[in-house]
Design a protein around this motif. Structure first.
Motif, PDB file in Angstrom:
ATOM      1  N   PRO A 485       0.832  -1.214   0.000  1.00 14.35           N
ATOM      2  CA  PRO A 485       0.000   0.000   0.000  1.00 14.35           C
ATOM      3  C   PRO A 485       0.859   1.254   0.000  1.00 14.35           C
ATOM      4  O   PRO A 485       1.950   1.291   0.579  1.00 14.35           O
ATOM      5  CB  PRO A 485      -0.787  -0.118   1.313  1.00 14.35           C
ATOM      6  CG  PRO A 485       0.096  -0.932   2.202  1.00 14.35           C
ATOM      7  CD  PRO A 485       0.837  -1.889   1.297  1.00 14.35           C
ATOM      8  N   GLY A 486       0.377   2.285  -0.669  1.00 11.16           N
ATOM      9  CA  GLY A 486       1.022   3.582  -0.599  1.00 11.16           C
ATOM     10  C   GLY A 486       0.758   4.231   0.747  1.00 11.16           C
ATOM     11  O   GLY A 486      -0.059   3.746   1.545  1.00 11.16           O
ATOM     12  N   SER A 487       1.425   5.342   1.006  1.00 11.09           N
ATOM     13  CA  SER A 487       1.304   5.978   2.315  1.00 11.09           C
ATOM     14  C   SER A 487      -0.120   6.466   2.586  1.00 11.09           C
ATOM     15  O   SER A 487      -0.636   6.311   3.702  1.00 11.09           O
ATOM     16  CB  SER A 487       2.288   7.147   2.422  1.00 11.09           C
ATOM     17  OG  SER A 487       2.087   8.074   1.366  1.00 11.09           O
ATOM     18  N   LEU A 488      -0.774   7.037   1.580  1.00 11.40           N
ATOM     19  CA  LEU A 488      -2.140   7.511   1.795  1.00 11.40           C
ATOM     20  C   LEU A 488      -3.107   6.338   1.964  1.00 11.40           C
ATOM     21  O   LEU A 488      -4.077   6.425   2.727  1.00 11.40           O
ATOM     22  CB  LEU A 488      -2.579   8.402   0.632  1.00 11.40           C
ATOM     23  CG  LEU A 488      -3.845   9.234   0.859  1.00 11.40           C
ATOM     24  CD1 LEU A 488      -3.679  10.143   2.065  1.00 11.40           C
ATOM     25  CD2 LEU A 488      -4.167  10.067  -0.373  1.00 11.40           C
ATOM     26  N   GLU A 489      -2.845   5.237   1.272  1.00 13.63           N
ATOM     27  CA  GLU A 489      -3.647   4.024   1.489  1.00 13.63           C
ATOM     28  C   GLU A 489      -3.506   3.543   2.923  1.00 13.63           C
ATOM     29  O   GLU A 489      -4.499   3.183   3.575  1.00 13.63           O
ATOM     30  CB  GLU A 489      -3.199   2.923   0.530  1.00 13.63           C
ATOM     31  CG  GLU A 489      -3.509   3.170  -0.934  1.00 13.63           C
ATOM     32  CD  GLU A 489      -2.898   2.083  -1.807  1.00 13.63           C
ATOM     33  OE1 GLU A 489      -3.322   0.928  -1.692  1.00 13.63           O
ATOM     34  OE2 GLU A 489      -1.987   2.391  -2.596  1.00 13.63           O
ATOM     35  N   VAL A 490      -2.272   3.524   3.430  1.00 10.05           N
ATOM     36  CA  VAL A 490      -2.048   3.102   4.811  1.00 10.05           C
ATOM     37  C   VAL A 490      -2.797   4.008   5.779  1.00 10.05           C
ATOM     38  O   VAL A 490      -3.391   3.548   6.765  1.00 10.05           O
ATOM     39  CB  VAL A 490      -0.540   3.104   5.140  1.00 10.05           C
ATOM     40  CG1 VAL A 490      -0.304   2.945   6.632  1.00 10.05           C
ATOM     41  CG2 VAL A 490       0.152   1.984   4.383  1.00 10.05           C
ATOM     42  N   LEU A 491      -2.778   5.309   5.496  1.00  4.24           N
ATOM     43  CA  LEU A 491      -3.449   6.260   6.374  1.00  4.24           C
ATOM     44  C   LEU A 491      -4.950   5.961   6.447  1.00  4.24           C
ATOM     45  O   LEU A 491      -5.527   5.893   7.547  1.00  4.24           O
ATOM     46  CB  LEU A 491      -3.209   7.686   5.872  1.00  4.24           C
ATOM     47  CG  LEU A 491      -3.785   8.807   6.722  1.00  4.24           C
ATOM     48  CD1 LEU A 491      -3.199   8.785   8.127  1.00  4.24           C
ATOM     49  CD2 LEU A 491      -3.523  10.167   6.067  1.00  4.24           C
ATOM     50  N   LEU A 492      -5.595   5.760   5.300  1.00  6.93           N
ATOM     51  CA  LEU A 492      -7.028   5.500   5.304  1.00  6.93           C
ATOM     52  C   LEU A 492      -7.345   4.090   5.802  1.00  6.93           C
ATOM     53  O   LEU A 492      -8.369   3.874   6.468  1.00  6.93           O
ATOM     54  CB  LEU A 492      -7.603   5.712   3.905  1.00  6.93           C
ATOM     55  CG  LEU A 492      -7.561   7.162   3.402  1.00  6.93           C
ATOM     56  CD1 LEU A 492      -8.246   7.278   2.050  1.00  6.93           C
ATOM     57  CD2 LEU A 492      -8.218   8.107   4.398  1.00  6.93           C
ATOM     58  N   LEU A 493      -6.487   3.107   5.496  1.00  4.82           N
ATOM     59  CA  LEU A 493      -6.649   1.772   6.066  1.00  4.82           C
ATOM     60  C   LEU A 493      -6.566   1.830   7.591  1.00  4.82           C
ATOM     61  O   LEU A 493      -7.371   1.216   8.300  1.00  4.82           O
ATOM     62  CB  LEU A 493      -5.576   0.831   5.527  1.00  4.82           C
ATOM     63  CG  LEU A 493      -5.772   0.262   4.114  1.00  4.82           C
ATOM     64  CD1 LEU A 493      -4.458  -0.309   3.594  1.00  4.82           C
ATOM     65  CD2 LEU A 493      -6.834  -0.806   4.095  1.00  4.82           C
ATOM     66  N   GLY A 494      -5.597   2.587   8.085  1.00  2.10           N
ATOM     67  CA  GLY A 494      -5.446   2.717   9.530  1.00  2.10           C
ATOM     68  C   GLY A 494      -6.617   3.415  10.180  1.00  2.10           C
ATOM     69  O   GLY A 494      -7.060   3.035  11.272  1.00  2.10           O
ATOM     70  N   VAL A 495      -7.141   4.437   9.511  1.00  3.82           N
ATOM     71  CA  VAL A 495      -8.320   5.127  10.043  1.00  3.82           C
ATOM     72  C   VAL A 495      -9.492   4.161  10.145  1.00  3.82           C
ATOM     73  O   VAL A 495     -10.201   4.109  11.166  1.00  3.82           O
ATOM     74  CB  VAL A 495      -8.677   6.335   9.158  1.00  3.82           C
ATOM     75  CG1 VAL A 495     -10.045   6.883   9.525  1.00  3.82           C
ATOM     76  CG2 VAL A 495      -7.626   7.426   9.296  1.00  3.82           C
ATOM     77  N   ALA A 496      -9.708   3.366   9.093  1.00  7.30           N
ATOM     78  CA  ALA A 496     -10.810   2.400   9.110  1.00  7.30           C
ATOM     79  C   ALA A 496     -10.639   1.371  10.222  1.00  7.30           C
ATOM     80  O   ALA A 496     -11.616   0.926  10.830  1.00  7.30           O
ATOM     81  CB  ALA A 496     -10.904   1.700   7.754  1.00  7.30           C
ATOM     82  N   LEU A 497      -9.401   0.993  10.510  1.00  7.30           N
ATOM     83  CA  LEU A 497      -9.140   0.010  11.562  1.00  7.30           C
ATOM     84  C   LEU A 497      -9.232   0.628  12.950  1.00  7.30           C
ATOM     85  O   LEU A 497      -9.689  -0.007  13.901  1.00  7.30           O
ATOM     86  CB  LEU A 497      -7.755  -0.609  11.356  1.00  7.30           C
ATOM     87  CG  LEU A 497      -7.337  -1.715  12.338  1.00  7.30           C
ATOM     88  CD1 LEU A 497      -8.300  -2.897  12.263  1.00  7.30           C
ATOM     89  CD2 LEU A 497      -5.919  -2.165  12.059  1.00  7.30           C
ATOM     90  N   ALA A 498      -8.797   1.881  13.091  1.00  7.98           N
ATOM     91  CA  ALA A 498      -8.746   2.514  14.411  1.00  7.98           C
ATOM     92  C   ALA A 498     -10.084   3.063  14.865  1.00  7.98           C
ATOM     93  O   ALA A 498     -10.350   3.119  16.081  1.00  7.98           O
ATOM     94  CB  ALA A 498      -7.703   3.636  14.402  1.00  7.98           C
ATOM     95  N   VAL A 499     -10.935   3.474  13.928  1.00  5.54           N
ATOM     96  CA  VAL A 499     -12.192   4.106  14.315  1.00  5.54           C
ATOM     97  C   VAL A 499     -13.053   3.229  15.227  1.00  5.54           C
ATOM     98  O   VAL A 499     -13.617   3.723  16.207  1.00  5.54           O
ATOM     99  CB  VAL A 499     -12.980   4.549  13.064  1.00  5.54           C
ATOM    100  CG1 VAL A 499     -14.424   4.853  13.392  1.00  5.54           C
ATOM    101  CG2 VAL A 499     -12.312   5.771  12.447  1.00  5.54           C
ATOM    102  N   PRO A 500     -13.180   1.901  14.972  1.00  8.02           N
ATOM    103  CA  PRO A 500     -13.969   1.089  15.919  1.00  8.02           C
ATOM    104  C   PRO A 500     -13.441   1.138  17.350  1.00  8.02           C
ATOM    105  O   PRO A 500     -14.209   1.000  18.296  1.00  8.02           O
ATOM    106  CB  PRO A 500     -13.846  -0.328  15.338  1.00  8.02           C
ATOM    107  CG  PRO A 500     -13.609  -0.127  13.889  1.00  8.02           C
ATOM    108  CD  PRO A 500     -12.773   1.111  13.799  1.00  8.02           C
ATOM    109  N   VAL A 501     -12.139   1.335  17.517  1.00  6.76           N
ATOM    110  CA  VAL A 501     -11.578   1.450  18.868  1.00  6.76           C
ATOM    111  C   VAL A 501     -11.993   2.771  19.504  1.00  6.76           C
ATOM    112  O   VAL A 501     -12.243   2.846  20.709  1.00  6.76           O
ATOM    113  CB  VAL A 501     -10.040   1.355  18.815  1.00  6.76           C
ATOM    114  CG1 VAL A 501      -9.439   1.510  20.207  1.00  6.76           C
ATOM    115  CG2 VAL A 501      -9.607   0.029  18.199  1.00  6.76           C
ATOM    116  N   LEU A 502     -12.123   3.815  18.683  1.00  9.54           N
ATOM    117  CA  LEU A 502     -12.361   5.150  19.203  1.00  9.54           C
ATOM    118  C   LEU A 502     -13.831   5.512  19.358  1.00  9.54           C
ATOM    119  O   LEU A 502     -14.178   6.306  20.237  1.00  9.54           O
ATOM    120  CB  LEU A 502     -11.687   6.181  18.285  1.00  9.54           C
ATOM    121  CG  LEU A 502     -10.172   6.037  18.127  1.00  9.54           C
ATOM    122  CD1 LEU A 502      -9.655   7.052  17.122  1.00  9.54           C
ATOM    123  CD2 LEU A 502      -9.462   6.214  19.458  1.00  9.54           C
TER     124      LEU A 502
END
Length: 558
Positions: A485-502
């Protein structure tokens, strides 16, 4: 599930996000054009990774968009006045440095002035560090303002010094915003919710031009502004918020710990060598990772992943004693720097980039034929996957009304953000937008069909089939790099993964919705990877697929 007042607040925050995003997308190209005339150009040198002159006026576009957004949406309270006072000074100092190269002492002086103005106007400073060493709460007393100046200038400089690769400082600040927003929401602090959401919109707008290969840089005016807002949020939300919320200073420290730890490590290393702590060199963590053999893109993506991991760690260890959290973080960074040290000692891939050399070479004749058929007829499998998804969308019950606004938000974001006229160099941005749209599409189906086990079973079947096909296809053709994944892909992938925690801290999102978000993420990743392998780096085909994803989302509105 939804409360009207909360939904109205979310709608206003969405408007704040889009206002900041639009302004940044509009102003950044203008800043790029006028930078050469005004002398705001970054020249290449031995310690920098770029090899051509680059505009560094992006911070001006970011500042104008940020100030415009917060003035309209943050409300005229002491929080806003404090941020505006300090941020205006720090931005002007950074802009002057971008044009005239101020001395480190003069830059540091302006940073101190900005922090002092923030404390005086906001009426807040560090008073309690909590029990971070295990001997009881550390009450600062008269030393509080002095330590606040030291801590905030440290965070400001850590983000400034981390701006060494395309999109690095901006992405790290976006991740910090993501984890600070629940602080403000749970405390009912509307001003900082609006400030952080506006900054998130500004950063994503700027990353549209700053993701590798970057078209321009933010300069010191942008990186100092990001660092100041992060430092101000950390201080205000841990010292001025309600004590019963239990947001300890150590939680904020963990969230911004990566740039802070990197800056401390570099400065201590310089002092031990008898050098000035502000003497520029190539010893920052991103320089060291690239020296080991990581590519530019992979270095930024890896740092994003680590920053996201630290943010998730900060929220998951909150129930533990503060000193346990603090020493846990110290152990994590000890392991990180030890791993980098041993990698450097062994000179892993010093003369080539890190990569994989895997290939599936089956001896079974039947398996060979299956792999060959999937390669030749991959378009049939692609059509089958999307026919199944569109069928689920048509058969799913009507979505809740508030969620339709979310879908509209996603469609609007995709239309504005997608590089419709971009070439192969902007494929990372294109893939990131497609992932966000695809994830939202699958999430919408899951939300609309909650309780329908057969629908969930179809989505799991489609996702599993996509994963098996993708793995077989990639290993057979040795195109493992296409999955990186590119850096922006990682950023949005991470957001999708982190949001359920938050979102646990959002009153209208219960456990069922958080679980649906997590399941949707797991279902999206294999389907997204299948699309990357199928479409590869063909801008025209990827644009057509982005349009298909947008139409699928629009179908859900009716």
């Amino acid at each position: 599930m939804y409360q009207q007042s909360e939904f109205s607040e979310i709608a206003i925050l969405a408007l704040a996000f889009f206002t900041s995003l639009f302004f940044t997308l509009l102003l950044t190209p203008i800043a790029e054009r006028v930078s050469a005339r005004l002398g705001f150009v970054d020249q290449p040198c031995t310690r920098k990774v770029h090899d051509q002159c680059m505009s560094r006026l992006g911070g001006a576009a970011m500042a104008i968009a940020f100030f415009s957004g917060v003035v309209v949406f943050a409300g005229w309270g002491r929080e806003l006045w404090a941020v505006l006072a300090g941020a205006s000074i720090i931005f002007c100092a950074g802009l002057a440095d971008d044009g005239k190269d101020l001395s480190p002492k003069l830059k540091f002086f302006f940073q101190i002035v900005a922090v002092v103005c923030f404390m005086l106007v906001g009426g807040v400073y560090l008073t309690d560090l909590g029990d971070i060493i295990g001997s009881g709460p550390i009450i600062l007393g008269w030393a509080g303002p002095l330590l606040t100046v030291f801590a905030m200038t440290g965070v400001i400089n850590s983000f400034n010094l981390s701006d060494g690769l395309d999109g690095l400082a901006a992405g790290m600040a976006a991740i910090a915003c993501l984890f600070f927003i629940p602080f403000a929401y749970a405390q009912g602090n509307w001003a900082y919710m609006a400030i952080l959401v506006c900054l998130m919109g500004v950063i994503l707008g700027f990353l549209r031009f700053n993701t590798h290969p970057a078209k321009l840089f933010m300069g010191d005016s942008g990186s100092l502004l990001l660092g100041f807002v992060m430092a101000a949020a950390a201080v205000f939300l841990t010292q001025a918020g309600p004590a019963e919320k239990g947001y300890q200073p150590v939680t904020a420290l963990i969230i911004v710990s990566l740039p802070v730890a990197d800056t401390l490590f570099v400065m201590v290393r310089r002092i031990m060598k008898g050098q000035s702590p502000v003497n520029p060199d190539r010893t920052h963590i991103h320089h060291r990772l690239m020296a080991i053999g990581f590519s530019h893109q992979l270095t930024v993506s890896g740092i994003y992943c680590f920053m996201l991991g630290m943010g998730i760690l900060a929220w998951t260890v909150r129930p533990l004693p503060e000193w346990v959290q603090f020493y846990t973080v110290l152990f994590v960074y000890f392991c990180l720097y030890a791993a980098i040290y041993f990698a450097e000692r062994r000179t892993v891939s010093q003369n080539k980039q890190v990569g994989f050399n895997l290939r599936l070479d089956p001896t079974n004749q039947f398996l060979r034929k299956v792999l060959f058929w999937t390669a030749e007829k991959s378009w049939l499998f692609f059509i089958f996957i999307w026919a199944s998804l569109l069928g689920c969308a048509l058969l799913a019950p009507e979505m809740p009304a508030p969620f339709k606004y979310y879908i509209l938000f996603v469609v609007l974001f995709g239309l504005v953000y997608y590089p419709w006229k971009g070439g192969i160099k902007q494929m990372g941005i294109a893939h990131a937008v497609i992932f966000f749209g695809l994830y939202s599409f699958i999430l919408a189906i899951n939300v609309a069909s909650a309780g329908d086990d057969w629908m969930r079973g179809i989505l799991l079947l489609v996702s599993g089939a996509a994963m098996l096909w993708t793995l077989g296809r990639v290993l057979n053709t040795r195109r493992v790099r296409v999955l990186w994944p590119g850096s922006l892909e990682v950023l949005l992938l991470g957001v999708a993964l982190a949001v359920p925690v938050l979102v646990h801290y959002s009153a209208f999102m219960g456990f069922d919705f958080r679980w649906q978000m997590f399941i949707s993420f797991l279902q999206t990743v294999p389907i997204f990877m299948l699309n990357k392998v199928r479409l590869r780096r063909n801008p025209a085909r990827i644009a057509q697929f982005a349009g298909l994803t947008g139409l699928a989302l629009v179908m859900l509105l009716f």
